[in-house]
Scaffold this motif. Structure first.
Motif, short mmCIF file in Angstrom:
data_model
loop_
_atom_site.label_atom_id
_atom_site.label_comp_id
_atom_site.label_asym_id
_atom_site.label_seq_id
_atom_site.Cartn_x
_atom_site.Cartn_y
_atom_site.Cartn_z
N LEU A 47 0.82 -1.20 0.00
CA LEU A 47 0.00 0.00 0.00
C LEU A 47 0.86 1.26 0.00
O LEU A 47 0.57 2.22 -0.73
N ASP A 48 1.92 1.26 0.81
CA ASP A 48 2.79 2.43 0.87
C ASP A 48 3.45 2.70 -0.48
O ASP A 48 3.58 3.86 -0.90
N ARG A 49 3.86 1.64 -1.19
CA ARG A 49 4.51 1.85 -2.47
C ARG A 49 3.55 2.47 -3.47
O ARG A 49 3.93 3.37 -4.24
N LYS A 50 2.30 2.02 -3.48
CA LYS A 50 1.32 2.58 -4.41
C LYS A 50 1.04 4.05 -4.11
O LYS A 50 0.89 4.86 -5.03
N ALA A 81 4.47 10.71 -6.32
CA ALA A 81 5.56 11.06 -7.25
C ALA A 81 5.00 11.56 -8.57
O ALA A 81 5.55 12.49 -9.18
N LEU A 82 3.90 10.96 -9.02
CA LEU A 82 3.28 11.40 -10.27
C LEU A 82 2.82 12.85 -10.14
O LEU A 82 3.08 13.68 -11.03
N ALA A 137 -6.62 20.01 -12.04
CA ALA A 137 -5.60 19.45 -12.92
C ALA A 137 -4.96 18.21 -12.29
O ALA A 137 -4.72 17.21 -12.99
N ILE A 138 -4.69 18.26 -10.99
CA ILE A 138 -4.10 17.12 -10.30
C ILE A 138 -5.08 15.94 -10.29
O ILE A 138 -4.70 14.79 -10.55
#
Length: 201
Positions: free
Chosen positions: A65-68, A74-75, A90-91
Motif C-alpha cells: 500500500l505504501d509503495r502505491k 511522485a506522479l 488538474a491534479i
C-alpha cells in the motif's frame, strides 16, 4: 501457483521482488487468502527468507500500500515540477487518467479497502487515514472558497473512489466521462456560490 526460479538478489532487490509478488497474489486472492508460505514458494525462497525481510503478512500488506501511494505522490510531484503550481482539478484529472491506465491497481485497492472495513484488519487504519492524507495534499489548492478546503477535498476524493468502484464492476462505464461531468458541475457550483455570495461590508 507460479513459482519463480531462485536467483541471488541484493537485499533491496529481494524486498522489491517480494512486494511485487505479494501485490500480485493479493490482487488475485485477496489478503485473507494470502500467506507467507505461498509467497515464499512463488518467489523461490524459503519462508524464513521472506521473514528475514518482512515481519509478517501485515508488514507486506503495508509495504504494498505504501509503495502505491508513493507512486501516486511522485506522479503529482512530477506534474507540478514540469508545469508549475496547478489547480486541484488538474491534479485530480491527472490521477483519474493514470488510474484508467492501471485497472489492476485500482482493483487491488478497492478489494483491500472493502476488506479493511473491519476494525481488526491490518490495513484498517491505513485506509482510514488515506482519505485524510489525500485531502491534506489537495487542501492548499482549494483555498478561496467559502467552504472549507477539507470538506471540498473529501467530497471530490469520495466521488472519485466511488466512481472507480462502479467502473471496476462495469467496465462499459466511461470513467473519464463521468468524472469530468461531475467535476465540471462541482467546480462550477463552487464558483457560482462565490459569485452570488454577498460582499463583505
Amino acid at each position: 501457483m507460479q513459482k519463480t526460479a531462485r536467483i541471488r538478489l541484493t537485499a533491496d532487490g529481494r524486498r522489491a521482488q517480494l512486494v511485487d509478488e505479494a501485490e500480485a497474489m493479493i490482487a488475485q486472492e485477496g489478503f485473507s487468502n494470502f500467506s507467507i508460505a505461498g509467497l515464499a514458494e512463488r518467489a523461490g525462497i524459503s519462508r524464513a527468507g521472506v521473514l528475514h525481510h518482512f515481519a509478517g503478512r501485515e508488514d507486506l500488506l503495508i509495504a504494498v500500500l505504501d509503495r502505491k501511494e508513493r507512486e501516486s505522490a511522485a506522479l503529482s510531484s512530477r506534474y507540478i515540477s514540469d508545469r508549475g503550481a496547478p489547480d486541484a482539478r488538474a491534479i485530480l484529472d491527472l490521477l483519474v487518467r493514470h488510474n484508467i491506465e492501471r485497472p489492476e491497481v485500482i482493483r487491488l485497492f478497492s478489494m483491500l479497502a472493502a476488506e479493511s472495513i473491519a476494525p481488526e484488519h491490518p490495513a484498517h487504519e491505513h485506509f482510514k487515514r488515506r482519505l485524510h492524507r489525500g485531502a491534506e495534499q489537495l487542501e492548499p489548492l482549494l483555498t478561496g472558497y467559502s467552504r472549507s478546503p477539507q470538506s471540498i477535498a473529501v467530497e471530490l476524493l469520495s466521488f472519485m473512489d466511488g466512481m472507480q468502484l462502479n467502473w471496476l464492476r462495469d467496465p462499459t462505464l466511461d470513467l473519464w466521462e463521468h468524472w469530468t461531468g461531475f467535476a465540471d458541475a462541482y467546480f462550477e457550483g463552487l464558483a457560482e456560490t462565490e459569485r452570488n455570495r454577498p460582499a463583505a461590508t
